[in-house]
Design a protein around this motif. Structure first.
Motif, PDB file in Angstrom:
ATOM      1  N   LEU A 157      29.959 -20.530 -45.678  1.00  0.00           N
ATOM      2  CA  LEU A 157      30.235 -19.121 -45.424  1.00  0.00           C
ATOM      3  C   LEU A 157      30.989 -18.930 -44.116  1.00  0.00           C
ATOM      4  CD1 LEU A 157      29.939 -16.227 -46.380  1.00  0.00           C
ATOM      5  CD2 LEU A 157      27.754 -16.097 -45.185  1.00  0.00           C
ATOM      6  N   TYR A 158      30.635 -19.700 -43.095  1.00  0.00           N
ATOM      7  CA  TYR A 158      31.341 -19.599 -41.818  1.00  0.00           C
ATOM      8  C   TYR A 158      32.834 -19.906 -41.996  1.00  0.00           C
ATOM      9  CZ  TYR A 158      33.190 -21.239 -37.352  1.00  0.00           C
ATOM     10  OH  TYR A 158      33.986 -21.461 -36.252  1.00  0.00           O
ATOM     11  N   HIS A 159      33.119 -20.992 -42.700  1.00  0.00           N
ATOM     12  CA  HIS A 159      34.525 -21.349 -42.885  1.00  0.00           C
ATOM     13  C   HIS A 159      35.245 -20.303 -43.737  1.00  0.00           C
ATOM     14  CE1 HIS A 159      38.071 -23.838 -43.080  1.00  0.00           C
ATOM     15  NE2 HIS A 159      38.087 -23.695 -44.396  1.00  0.00           N
ATOM     16  N   SER A 160      34.547 -19.726 -44.726  1.00  0.00           N
ATOM     17  CA  SER A 160      35.157 -18.669 -45.522  1.00  0.00           C
ATOM     18  C   SER A 160      35.494 -17.455 -44.669  1.00  0.00           C
ATOM     19  CB  SER A 160      34.203 -18.274 -46.655  1.00  0.00           C
ATOM     20  OG  SER A 160      34.691 -17.157 -47.360  1.00  0.00           O
ATOM     21  N   LEU A 161      34.641 -17.134 -43.704  1.00  0.00           N
ATOM     22  CA  LEU A 161      34.876 -15.966 -42.856  1.00  0.00           C
ATOM     23  C   LEU A 161      36.015 -16.206 -41.872  1.00  0.00           C
ATOM     24  CD1 LEU A 161      31.203 -14.858 -42.070  1.00  0.00           C
ATOM     25  CD2 LEU A 161      32.784 -13.904 -43.756  1.00  0.00           C
ATOM     26  N   VAL A 162      36.070 -17.394 -41.262  1.00  0.00           N
ATOM     27  CA  VAL A 162      37.114 -17.640 -40.265  1.00  0.00           C
ATOM     28  C   VAL A 162      38.469 -17.868 -40.914  1.00  0.00           C
ATOM     29  CG1 VAL A 162      35.482 -18.550 -38.572  1.00  0.00           C
ATOM     30  CG2 VAL A 162      36.608 -20.119 -40.163  1.00  0.00           C
ATOM     31  N   SER A 163      38.506 -18.223 -42.207  1.00  0.00           N
ATOM     32  CA  SER A 163      39.781 -18.414 -42.900  1.00  0.00           C
ATOM     33  C   SER A 163      40.068 -17.272 -43.869  1.00  0.00           C
ATOM     34  CB  SER A 163      39.773 -19.748 -43.655  1.00  0.00           C
ATOM     35  OG  SER A 163      38.737 -19.782 -44.616  1.00  0.00           O
ATOM     36  N   GLN A 164      39.448 -16.127 -43.635  1.00  0.00           N
ATOM     37  CA  GLN A 164      39.614 -14.968 -44.501  1.00  0.00           C
ATOM     38  C   GLN A 164      41.070 -14.498 -44.484  1.00  0.00           C
ATOM     39  OE1 GLN A 164      37.597 -10.991 -43.643  1.00  0.00           O
ATOM     40  NE2 GLN A 164      36.083 -12.007 -44.942  1.00  0.00           N
ATOM     41  N   ARG A 182      31.427  -3.892 -43.512  1.00  0.00           N
ATOM     42  CA  ARG A 182      32.356  -5.010 -43.691  1.00  0.00           C
ATOM     43  C   ARG A 182      31.639  -6.208 -44.296  1.00  0.00           C
ATOM     44  NH1 ARG A 182      37.127  -7.535 -40.049  1.00  0.00           N
ATOM     45  NH2 ARG A 182      37.246  -9.528 -41.157  1.00  0.00           N
ATOM     46  N   PHE A 183      30.418  -6.457 -43.884  1.00  0.00           N
ATOM     47  CA  PHE A 183      29.695  -7.630 -44.374  1.00  0.00           C
ATOM     48  C   PHE A 183      29.511  -7.551 -45.883  1.00  0.00           C
ATOM     49  CE2 PHE A 183      25.630  -9.674 -45.460  1.00  0.00           C
ATOM     50  CZ  PHE A 183      25.927 -10.976 -45.083  1.00  0.00           C
ATOM     51  N   TRP A 184      29.029  -6.401 -46.396  1.00  0.00           N
ATOM     52  CA  TRP A 184      28.712  -6.296 -47.821  1.00  0.00           C
ATOM     53  C   TRP A 184      29.925  -6.002 -48.685  1.00  0.00           C
ATOM     54  CZ3 TRP A 184      24.545  -8.482 -49.279  1.00  0.00           C
ATOM     55  CH2 TRP A 184      23.414  -8.486 -48.473  1.00  0.00           C
ATOM     56  N   ARG A 185      30.971  -5.377 -48.143  1.00  0.00           N
ATOM     57  CA  ARG A 185      32.116  -4.979 -48.948  1.00  0.00           C
ATOM     58  C   ARG A 185      33.298  -5.927 -48.825  1.00  0.00           C
ATOM     59  NH1 ARG A 185      29.143  -0.750 -47.656  1.00  0.00           N
ATOM     60  NH2 ARG A 185      29.027   1.097 -48.985  1.00  0.00           N
ATOM     61  N   VAL A 186      33.320  -6.743 -47.771  1.00  0.00           N
ATOM     62  CA  VAL A 186      34.455  -7.646 -47.565  1.00  0.00           C
ATOM     63  C   VAL A 186      34.001  -9.102 -47.423  1.00  0.00           C
ATOM     64  CG1 VAL A 186      36.430  -8.181 -46.090  1.00  0.00           C
ATOM     65  CG2 VAL A 186      35.777  -5.800 -46.476  1.00  0.00           C
ATOM     66  N   SER A 190      34.325 -11.943 -50.456  1.00  0.00           N
ATOM     67  CA  SER A 190      35.401 -12.924 -50.272  1.00  0.00           C
ATOM     68  C   SER A 190      34.872 -14.349 -50.190  1.00  0.00           C
ATOM     69  CB  SER A 190      36.193 -12.591 -49.000  1.00  0.00           C
ATOM     70  OG  SER A 190      35.387 -12.773 -47.843  1.00  0.00           O
ATOM     71  N   GLY A 191      33.626 -14.521 -49.765  1.00  0.00           N
ATOM     72  CA  GLY A 191      33.061 -15.865 -49.672  1.00  0.00           C
ATOM     73  C   GLY A 191      32.112 -16.215 -50.796  1.00  0.00           C
ATOM     74  N   ARG A 272      34.045 -12.417 -60.638  1.00  0.00           N
ATOM     75  CA  ARG A 272      34.499 -11.049 -60.413  1.00  0.00           C
ATOM     76  C   ARG A 272      35.031 -10.874 -58.998  1.00  0.00           C
ATOM     77  NH1 ARG A 272      29.156  -7.380 -60.667  1.00  0.00           N
ATOM     78  NH2 ARG A 272      30.706  -5.776 -60.258  1.00  0.00           N
ATOM     79  N   PHE A 273      34.715 -11.798 -58.097  1.00  0.00           N
ATOM     80  CA  PHE A 273      35.145 -11.684 -56.697  1.00  0.00           C
ATOM     81  C   PHE A 273      36.389 -12.518 -56.404  1.00  0.00           C
ATOM     82  CE2 PHE A 273      30.484 -11.104 -56.703  1.00  0.00           C
ATOM     83  CZ  PHE A 273      30.443  -9.797 -56.255  1.00  0.00           C
TER      84      PHE A 273
END
Length: 580
Positions: A157-164, A182-186, A190-191, A272-273
């Motif tokens: 999850l960390y890598h997904s967030l920093v490479s968003q 932002r946490f729940w909607r983005v 995305s991760g 779906r994401f």
């Protein structure tokens, strides 16, 4: 006057029948699950003391269904705790520049600490929390499984967030979303795909360490909890290979059942994401998910829950901190950085002083040199394992992830291979090694690989399956040759996921060394030269000084490898291969 009476069409009757059938299956399944969980939880709260605790469990095959249920409950409780930890830890590390400088190196250390290192400290504490009850040992076992699951999910999850993708970040800032929104909607959507796939891999890691977390040997005391891991340990110690094979069959049934009823529906739902403009030609499907979608039970339960959740969401959005608050003056920011660095330095310095003082007063610093030499042997096995897993599983994982039909057929097989606790096979491997005379110094590499190589495979599959369909169609339209397609699309796209898999595979291999460098079969113990065997021996004898030395040395090797190799690859993946 003629009254015309309308009758429902055949299709309406069919749809109504489908809904009723799905409702019945979901209701019966949920009721059975609740009943089973209540029974298992109640059976865990029994009188228990250190003096009367059993050192092993019965190997009667009729006990296997009960043992399997207890183990499965521990696994899912640990998975839930790992998910909560992942959401909090990864988000703070990715969104706070100061926290990242501490939390990511700390995560390197945490994933390098072997499970027995945690158990040697936590078992006594958990037992003290529930005096006279088996719940204390249950909590210690669940915490041990948690430590085998949480780090991989957090890194993913960390890598997904920093490479968003930059577009998502800019949209969140322009919309002035609070951190909660932002946490729940983005962030979570995305991760979701890498998080689900790494959750599967972490669940498999929990199975791998099930024996170590259910059959405990700490401070010259042997404890055993009812579970399939403890069953295999007891059968292996007794030389009962037929019962080990029976437990393996039960384990395969468990893994396949969890895959069909939980992981496959979750991977299909996570589609779906996916972020792309065109729809994939063949999306993953799940019969269980189709039944859940056709049932009205979920919607009926969700409506009252929504009435409770929506006000909380609005409240958190109102009081949440905006993602882009007023700019902090440079002088104030530098002062904050200095204060933060000073606080961290004091904490680390004090901890290092206490550790040095304790080692000096117990085993002496000569033991550190001895542990460093043993660590070199384990380090060599880890390097061989990572190279082998990279060469073999990167092409296989990319091929599976790029082909939805292949992924749907291969997922159960991969899930069984990855989730199956390879140390269940250790008694069989030990028997082969004894018969052939092969040293565990060589066989230990294979045993470590059985538990750690799947991190690379699962992450590469997740990375390949997350490649936007637009890019795949563009590559097909350009008629790129196979070599150019791999060089220009597939390898760059899976590289960030491979780095996540590599760092967790290396950490998992270090952790697996504690069970792969010491193997017991029918009263005969095989030992390899290495740091894992050193820590396991120290834990069994309750030698706190040697345990601390072993944990520090293992953390040193893991952090050094991460800093010199994996985090540099992380930087390259963020700079050159982010989908933005």
């Amino acid at each position: 006057m003629v009254m015309l009476r309308s009758y429902p069409s055949r299709g309406a009757f069919t749809r109504r029948t489908v809904h009723v059938g799905a409702d019945a299956m979901v209701f019966v399944g949920a009721a059975a699950l609740v009943w089973l969980v209540v029974r298992l939880v109640h059976s865990a709260d029994v009188p228990w003391t250190v003096q009367t605790a059993p050192a092993s469990v019965s190997t009667d095959p009729t006990e296997l269904p009960y043992y399997a249920g207890r183990s499965l409950l521990r696994m899912f409780i640990a998975l839930g705790a790992s998910l909560v930890f992942t959401f909090v830890y990864a988000t703070v590390a990715a969104r706070s520049r100061r926290a990242e400088k501490v939390l990511i190196p700390l995560l390197d250390i945490l994933q390098s600490v072997p499970i027995l290192g945690f158990l040697s400290v936590t078992v006594t504490g958990f037992i003290a929390l529930f005096p006279g009850s088996e719940l204390g040992l249950e909590c210690a076992s669940i915490f041990a499984i948690f430590t085998s699951q949480a780090w991989n999910m957090t890194f993913a999850l960390y890598h997904s967030l920093v490479s968003q993708p930059r577009e998502l970040d800019e949209a969140a800032r322009l919309l002035r979303l609070s951190r909660w929104q932002r946490f729940w909607r983005v962030d979570v959507p995305s991760g979701m795909i890498p998080l689900v796939w790494n959750g599967m891999m972490s669940f498999g890691g929990g199975w791998f360490f099930l024996t170590a977390s259910e059959a405990l040997s700490v401070d010259n005391h042997d404890f055993a909890l009812p579970g399939i891991g403890a069953y295999v340990a007891a059968a292996g110690d007794n030389g009962e290979l037929n019962r080990v094979l029976l437990a393996i069959v039960v384990m395969v049934v468990l893994v396949v059942g969890v895959n069909v009823l939980f992981w496959r529906p979750l991977t299909a739902w996570a589609e779906r994401f996916r972020m792309e403009d065109s729809e994939s030609a063949e999306a993953p499907r799940s019969l269980t998910l189709n039944i859940l979608r056709r049932s009205r039970v979920g919607r009926s339960v969700g409506r009252p829950l929504g009435l409770l959740v929506n006000p909380l969401d609005r409240l958190m959005a109102v009081f949440g901190i905006a993602e882009h608050p007023l700019r902090t003056p440079p002088a104030r920011r530098r002062a904050g950085d200095w204060a933060f660095a000073a606080t961290v330095g004091l904490v680390v310095g004090y901890g290092a002083y206490r550790a040095v003082d304790f080692i000096s007063a117990t085993v002496g610093f000569g033991e550190v040199e001895h542990a460093l030499l043993l660590g070199l042997a384990t380090f060599a096995r880890v390097v061989v394992l990572v190279i082998f897993a990279t060469v073999v599983w990167v092409p296989v994982g990319a091929w599976i992830g790029m082909n939805p039909r292949v992924a749907r057929a291969a997922q159960p097989v991969v899930q069984v291979l990855a989730s199956f606790p390879a140390n269940f096979l250790f008694p069989l491997v030990a028997a082969v090694l004894l018969a052939t005379g092969i040293s565990l110094d060589i066989g230990g590499v294979l045993l470590m690989a059985l538990g750690a190589q799947w991190y690379i495979l699962f992450n590469v599959i997740a990375g390949a399956s997350a490649i936007p369909n637009d890019l795949r169609e563009a590559a097909a339209s350009l008629r790129l040759p196979r070599t150019a397609r791999w060089r220009s699309l597939i390898l760059p796209a899976v590289f960030p996921s491979y780095v996540t898999g590599g760092i967790t595979a290396a950490g998992g291999a270090w952790n697996a060394s504690i069970v792969a460098e010491v193997v017991t079969y029918n009263g005969t113990t095989l030992t390899a030269t290495g740091l894992g065997a050193y820590i396991k021996d120290a834990t069994s004898s309750g030698d706190t000084g040697r345990i601390l030395v072993g944990v520090i040395v293992m953390s040193f090797y893991v952090v050094l490898m991460n800093r010199l190799l994996w985090h540099r690859l992380y930087a390259i993946s963020e700079r050159r291969f982010a989908l933005s």
